[in-house]
Design an enzyme around this catalytic site. Structure first.
Site, PDB file in Angstrom:
ATOM      1  N   GLY A  18       1.036  -1.138  -0.014  1.00 48.90           N
ATOM      2  CA  GLY A  18      -0.108  -0.072  -0.072  1.00 48.90           C
ATOM      3  C   GLY A  18       0.790   1.125   0.068  1.00 48.90           C
ATOM      4  N   CYS A  19       0.506   2.252   0.666  1.00 51.95           N
ATOM      5  CA  CYS A  19       1.256   3.699   0.793  1.00 51.95           C
ATOM      6  C   CYS A  19       2.666   3.304   1.384  1.00 51.95           C
ATOM      7  CB  CYS A  19       0.550   4.740   1.682  1.00 51.95           C
ATOM      8  SG  CYS A  19       1.448   6.015   1.491  1.00 51.95           S
ATOM      9  N   PHE A  20       3.672   3.697   0.463  1.00 51.92           N
ATOM     10  CA  PHE A  20       4.980   3.324   1.090  1.00 51.92           C
ATOM     11  C   PHE A  20       5.308   4.265   2.362  1.00 51.92           C
ATOM     12  CE2 PHE A  20       6.765   5.641  -3.282  1.00 51.92           C
ATOM     13  CZ  PHE A  20       6.259   6.964  -2.542  1.00 51.92           C
ATOM     14  N   THR A  23       4.552   1.831   5.271  1.00 54.20           N
ATOM     15  CA  THR A  23       5.257   0.377   5.076  1.00 54.20           C
ATOM     16  C   THR A  23       6.763   0.695   5.354  1.00 54.20           C
ATOM     17  OG1 THR A  23       3.738  -0.053   3.361  1.00 54.20           O
ATOM     18  CG2 THR A  23       5.653  -1.459   3.420  1.00 54.20           C
TER      19      THR A  23
END
Length: 181
Positions: A18-20, A23
């Site tokens: 998903g959104c880095f 993460t």
């Protein structure tokens, strides 16, 4: 990457979750991770910008390059931690983030393939028994383009910034032991 660790005990994996921003923060908290870098993986164009990737026309996924110390953690451990941070059955979406750029995947490259691929396949088989059909890619890294500087360590620079991951998940990663970057 911030530093060049040429020692063979360091290995690299690439996680699309998903959104880095979130993460990356999550992986930075895991003991044994020595470096992280956000970027775009497995796309079809040369040197894309965030604006291009955001259109979902380049084939890239937001991704985190994770360099880890194989004497302090393992491929298995990182993959198991990864599955705690994603919804492995969601197609092209994590949290409120939607689009092919937010797909999930684990990518491996180079000489690590012989050691990494069998372990990852085993973890994926175990996760399939738990969740059923997974919407997570497992494949060699085709390409990786480092994201713009303002995306690197984004949540460290912007503590109130948007994140699809919960503070409890960050605390879980932290409780497993912090490895400073």
């Amino acid at each position: 990457m911030k530093e060049n660790h040429s020692n063979t005990r360091y290995q690299d994996l690439y996680f699309a979750g998903g959104c880095f921003w979130g993460t990356e923060k999550y992986f930075k908290l895991i003991k044994g991770v020595v470096e992280t870098e956000v970027g775009y993986a497995n796309g079809n164009t040369q040197n894309p910008t965030y604006e291009q990737v955001y259109t979902d026309t380049t084939g890239y996924a937001e991704c985190v390059h994770v360099r880890f110390d194989a004497e302090a953690t393992s491929v298995r451990r990182l993959a198991e931690m990864y599955f705690k941070a994603i919804d492995p059955t969601s197609v092209n979406q994590q949290g409120e983030d939607k689009g092919t750029r937010y797909r999930t995947g684990v990518y491996y490259a180079g000489s690590d393939k012989q050691d990494v691929e069998p372990v990852l396949k085993q973890v994926f088989e175990e996760q399939t028994r738990i969740y059923g059909k997974l919407a997570v890619e497992l494949m060699p890294l085709k390409n990786f383009v480092r994201a713009e500087d303002y995306h690197q360590d984004y949540l460290d620079k912007n503590p109130g910034g948007y994140c699809h991951l919960s503070p409890e998940l960050f605390e879980y990663a932290r409780s497993q032991g912090i490895q400073g970057l």
